[in-house]
Design an enzyme around this catalytic site. Structure first.
Site, short mmCIF file in Angstrom:
data_model
loop_
_atom_site.label_atom_id
_atom_site.label_comp_id
_atom_site.label_asym_id
_atom_site.label_seq_id
_atom_site.Cartn_x
_atom_site.Cartn_y
_atom_site.Cartn_z
N GLN A 21 0.85 -1.22 0.06
CA GLN A 21 -0.12 0.07 0.01
C GLN A 21 0.65 1.33 0.19
OE1 GLN A 21 -3.52 1.44 2.80
NE2 GLN A 21 -1.78 1.60 3.85
N ASP A 22 1.83 1.41 0.93
CA ASP A 22 2.53 2.52 1.22
C ASP A 22 3.33 2.71 0.11
OD1 ASP A 22 1.00 2.59 3.33
OD2 ASP A 22 2.73 3.02 4.67
N LEU A 81 14.21 -8.97 1.62
CA LEU A 81 14.80 -8.24 3.18
C LEU A 81 15.69 -9.42 3.81
CD1 LEU A 81 14.33 -5.52 3.09
CD2 LEU A 81 12.70 -5.92 5.13
N SER A 141 6.24 1.86 13.98
CA SER A 141 4.75 1.45 14.14
C SER A 141 4.11 1.78 15.38
CB SER A 141 4.35 0.18 13.57
OG SER A 141 3.26 -0.30 14.21
N GLU A 153 1.89 0.33 16.64
CA GLU A 153 1.61 -1.05 17.50
C GLU A 153 2.96 -1.33 18.49
OE1 GLU A 153 -0.85 -3.04 16.77
OE2 GLU A 153 -0.07 -5.06 17.50
N TYR A 191 4.99 -9.30 15.94
CA TYR A 191 4.87 -8.22 14.95
C TYR A 191 5.65 -6.88 15.65
CZ TYR A 191 3.89 -4.11 11.97
OH TYR A 191 3.99 -2.84 11.16
N LYS A 242 9.33 -4.89 15.38
CA LYS A 242 9.31 -3.66 14.74
C LYS A 242 10.18 -2.62 15.75
CE LYS A 242 7.10 -2.65 10.89
NZ LYS A 242 7.72 -2.13 9.63
P1 NAP Z 1 1.84 -3.81 3.04
O1 NAP Z 1 0.98 -3.30 2.06
O2 NAP Z 1 1.61 -5.32 3.72
O3 NAP Z 1 3.14 -4.21 2.10
C1 NAP Z 1 4.22 -4.93 2.73
C2 NAP Z 1 5.34 -4.95 1.74
O4 NAP Z 1 6.30 -5.74 2.19
C3 NAP Z 1 4.84 -5.62 0.34
O5 NAP Z 1 5.54 -5.01 -0.68
C4 NAP Z 1 5.53 -6.95 0.49
O6 NAP Z 1 5.82 -7.33 -0.75
C5 NAP Z 1 7.03 -6.65 1.17
N1 NAP Z 1 7.58 -7.73 1.78
C6 NAP Z 1 6.95 -8.76 2.55
N2 NAP Z 1 8.07 -9.29 2.95
C7 NAP Z 1 9.26 -9.29 2.11
C8 NAP Z 1 10.48 -9.65 2.24
N3 NAP Z 1 10.82 -10.81 2.87
N4 NAP Z 1 11.39 -9.20 1.24
C9 NAP Z 1 10.91 -7.98 0.53
N5 NAP Z 1 9.74 -7.53 0.40
C10 NAP Z 1 8.75 -8.10 1.28
O7 NAP Z 1 2.29 -2.83 4.14
P2 NAP Z 1 1.89 -1.46 4.15
O8 NAP Z 1 0.48 -0.98 4.92
O9 NAP Z 1 2.23 -0.87 2.89
O10 NAP Z 1 3.11 -0.69 5.51
C11 NAP Z 1 4.27 -0.18 4.95
C12 NAP Z 1 5.18 -0.48 6.04
O11 NAP Z 1 4.70 0.24 7.18
C13 NAP Z 1 5.21 -1.89 6.58
O12 NAP Z 1 6.62 -2.12 7.32
C14 NAP Z 1 4.38 -1.80 7.79
O13 NAP Z 1 4.77 -2.97 8.79
C15 NAP Z 1 4.58 -0.25 8.18
N6 NAP Z 1 3.41 0.32 9.14
C16 NAP Z 1 2.26 0.27 8.47
C17 NAP Z 1 1.19 0.98 8.86
C18 NAP Z 1 -0.21 1.02 8.27
O14 NAP Z 1 -1.09 1.30 9.00
N7 NAP Z 1 -0.41 0.78 7.04
C19 NAP Z 1 1.35 1.71 10.18
C20 NAP Z 1 2.55 1.44 10.86
C21 NAP Z 1 3.57 0.85 10.25
P3 NAP Z 1 4.61 -8.53 -1.31
O15 NAP Z 1 3.79 -7.69 -2.26
O16 NAP Z 1 5.66 -9.53 -2.39
O17 NAP Z 1 3.97 -9.05 -0.57
N1 GDD Z 2 -7.55 -7.58 10.63
C1 GDD Z 2 -9.02 -7.61 11.32
N2 GDD Z 2 -9.92 -8.55 11.12
N3 GDD Z 2 -8.89 -6.66 12.47
C2 GDD Z 2 -10.10 -6.83 12.93
C3 GDD Z 2 -11.36 -7.67 12.74
C4 GDD Z 2 -11.13 -8.32 11.68
O1 GDD Z 2 -12.12 -8.98 11.40
N4 GDD Z 2 -12.16 -7.40 13.74
C5 GDD Z 2 -11.57 -6.36 14.76
N5 GDD Z 2 -10.56 -6.20 14.32
C6 GDD Z 2 -9.62 -5.40 15.27
C7 GDD Z 2 -8.20 -5.86 15.35
O2 GDD Z 2 -8.59 -6.83 16.42
C8 GDD Z 2 -7.54 -4.75 15.82
O3 GDD Z 2 -7.86 -4.44 17.23
C9 GDD Z 2 -8.02 -3.51 14.89
O4 GDD Z 2 -9.30 -4.18 14.43
C10 GDD Z 2 -7.28 -3.27 13.67
O5 GDD Z 2 -6.79 -4.34 12.94
P1 GDD Z 2 -5.96 -4.24 11.60
O6 GDD Z 2 -6.67 -3.56 10.57
O7 GDD Z 2 -5.74 -5.82 11.28
O8 GDD Z 2 -4.62 -3.45 11.99
P2 GDD Z 2 -3.78 -3.52 13.24
O9 GDD Z 2 -3.74 -2.26 14.03
O10 GDD Z 2 -3.54 -4.74 13.77
O11 GDD Z 2 -2.19 -3.13 12.53
C11 GDD Z 2 -2.16 -2.42 11.61
O12 GDD Z 2 -1.75 -1.06 11.86
C12 GDD Z 2 -0.58 -1.15 12.72
C13 GDD Z 2 -0.05 0.23 13.21
O13 GDD Z 2 -0.76 0.67 14.38
C14 GDD Z 2 -1.07 -2.96 10.33
O14 GDD Z 2 -1.00 -2.04 9.35
C15 GDD Z 2 0.32 -2.82 11.03
O15 GDD Z 2 1.30 -3.18 10.08
C16 GDD Z 2 0.83 -1.61 11.65
O16 GDD Z 2 2.01 -1.42 12.15
#
Ligand code: NAP
Ligand code: GDD
Length: 329
Positions: free
Chosen positions: A14-15, A63, A129, A131, A153, A157
């Site tokens: 996504q990012d 990675l 994160s 998290e 996770y 992180k």
């Molecule tokens: P995402 O959509 O899950 O994307 C993860 C990316 O990492 C994908 O391109 C995936 O490749 C790649 N990847 C996974 N394993 C790998 C490996 N072993 N070697 C190389 N590439 C690998 O995550 P995102 O939401 O864009 O988030 C980007 C980053 O920010 C992540 O590190 C996440 O933990 C962190 N983050 C996200 C959030 C959020 O709310 N979105 C918040 C805080 C931090 P594939 O396409 O091949 O699977």
């Molecule tokens: N996935 C999921 N599915 N979560 C659910 C559901 C469900 O059916 N029902 C309730 N939840 C609740 C989870 O228990 C959690 O408390 C909240 O919704 C958010 O879950 P996710 O959307 O899976 O995200 P996350 O907060 O665990 O993690 C995401 O945000 C982090 C930053 O705070 C991810 O993007 C992480 O990679 C990122 O670091």
């Protein structure tokens, strides 16, 4: 300086898609690390959706493979490195704790080492994160709030975060860590709760299903839009001094309310469709996250521009279009 080169790990996520677009729009030459997949037809689906596929140079790599990372960095000679790759789904991290540690934790150390060996002058961004706050130690979390990880996770992180701080302090790296709170978009992975909801709402509206099974509806998150959050990443690397920043909206909302908004957007009521399924509960929950983005505002001039209501509407609309066209993402 001529054209700036950026290397993004996690470019297919996504990012990665939103950041690629931002950097290309600013005239960067963008390179991305591509994890090999047997399903070649879907790997760049997000990059296609956002209109940048073909404008990015993709390099095979993983990675977990340090020598490959060094080679890519030697080849690209990036001015800026954005380490976004991770096993990023919290729930899966209990099923695959060691893989999560290897990729999300040690993978960041591999990237730092590759940069140290092959391009120590490049600026480095680590995707930390909210998290990491886990069992929150303060009601509103800032850069000074102590961490308390609640998942494999988050523990991974935290290691990556402190390694980034350590390389900055040990080797004078221009390394910054963005402690990003949850950010969503139409490109969010389908397993995350927001996208699961908007996809479910769209399916119900189109008569493709009737029920949506979710887990803990009382969990509360500070949700923003990925398009806004990648700007903060870029801004961190444009500063003279590297640092760590919380990136958040400052508003927190329960899953239940996100769900109500999404159903209301298409004129439906969630109570007629949502069922709670224990399979979606977690061994340890992060009940609430609520960020204080004051430092990012003051030092980077960054603020979240998209409201939760706008985010929900954009995601539901995108899922309706996607399902009508039978597109998969
Ligand atoms: P995402 O959509 O899950 O994307 C993860 C990316 O990492 C994908 O391109 C995936 O490749 C790649 N990847 C996974 N394993 C790998 C490996 N072993 N070697 C190389 N590439 C690998 O995550 P995102 O939401 O864009 O988030 C980007 C980053 O920010 C992540 O590190 C996440 O933990 C962190 N983050 C996200 C959030 C959020 O709310 N979105 C918040 C805080 C931090 P594939 O396409 O091949 O699977
Ligand atoms: N996935 C999921 N599915 N979560 C659910 C559901 C469900 O059916 N029902 C309730 N939840 C609740 C989870 O228990 C959690 O408390 C909240 O919704 C958010 O879950 P996710 O959307 O899976 O995200 P996350 O907060 O665990 O993690 C995401 O945000 C982090 C930053 O705070 C991810 O993007 C992480 O990679 C990122 O670091």
């Amino acid at each position: 300086m001529g054209t700036k080169r950026a290397l993004i790990t996690g470019v297919t996520g996504q990012d990665g898609a939103y950041l690629s677009k931002l950097l290309l729009d600013q005239g960067y030459e963008v390179h991305g690390l591509l994890r090999r997949s047997a399903s070649a037809d879907v790997i760049d689906a997000r990059l296609k959706w956002i209109g940048v596929a073909g404008k990015i140079t993709l390099h095979d790599g993983n990675l977990t493979d340090l020598s490959g990372l060094i080679r890519v960095i030697q080849e690209v000679r990036p001015h800026e490195v954005y380490n976004l790759a991770a096993q990023s789904f919290v729930k899966s991290s209990w099923q695959q704790p060691l893989l999560t540690g290897n990729v999300t934790g040690m993978g960041a150390a591999n990237m730092l080492e590759a940069v140290r060996i092959a391009a120590p002058e490049s600026r480095f961004y680590q995707a930390s994160s909210s998290e990491m706050y886990g069992l929150i130690q303060e009601p509103i979390q800032s850069e000074t709030t102590p961490f308390y990880p609640r998942s494999p996770y988050a523990a991974a992180k935290l290691y990556a975060h402190w390694m980034t701080v350590n390389y900055r302090e040990s080797f004078g790296f221009h390394a910054s860590s963005g402690i990003l709170f949850n950010h969503e978009s139409p490109l969010r992975g389908i397993e995350f709760v927001t996208r699961k909801i908007t996809d479910g709402v769209a399916r119900i509206k189109l008569g493709m299903q009737d029920k949506l099974a979710l887990g803990n509806l009382d969990a509360t998150r500070d949700w923003g839009h990925a398009r806004d959050y990648v700007k903060a990443m870029w801004l961190m690397l444009q500063q003279d001094t590297p640092d760590d920043y919380v990136v958040a909206t400052g508003r927190t909302t329960p899953v239940r309310e996100f769900c109500e908004l999404a159903f209301a957007h298409v004129g439906l009521k969630m109570e007629n469709h949502v069922v709670v399924d224990e399979r979606y509960l977690r061994p340890a929950e992060v009940d609430v996250l609520h960020g204080n983005p004051a430092k990012a505002k003051q030092k980077l001039g960054w603020v979240a521009e998209t409201s939760l209501e706008q985010l929900v509407a954009e995601m539901v609309e995108a899922d309706l279009v996607r399902l009508k066209r039978q597109e998969h993402l």
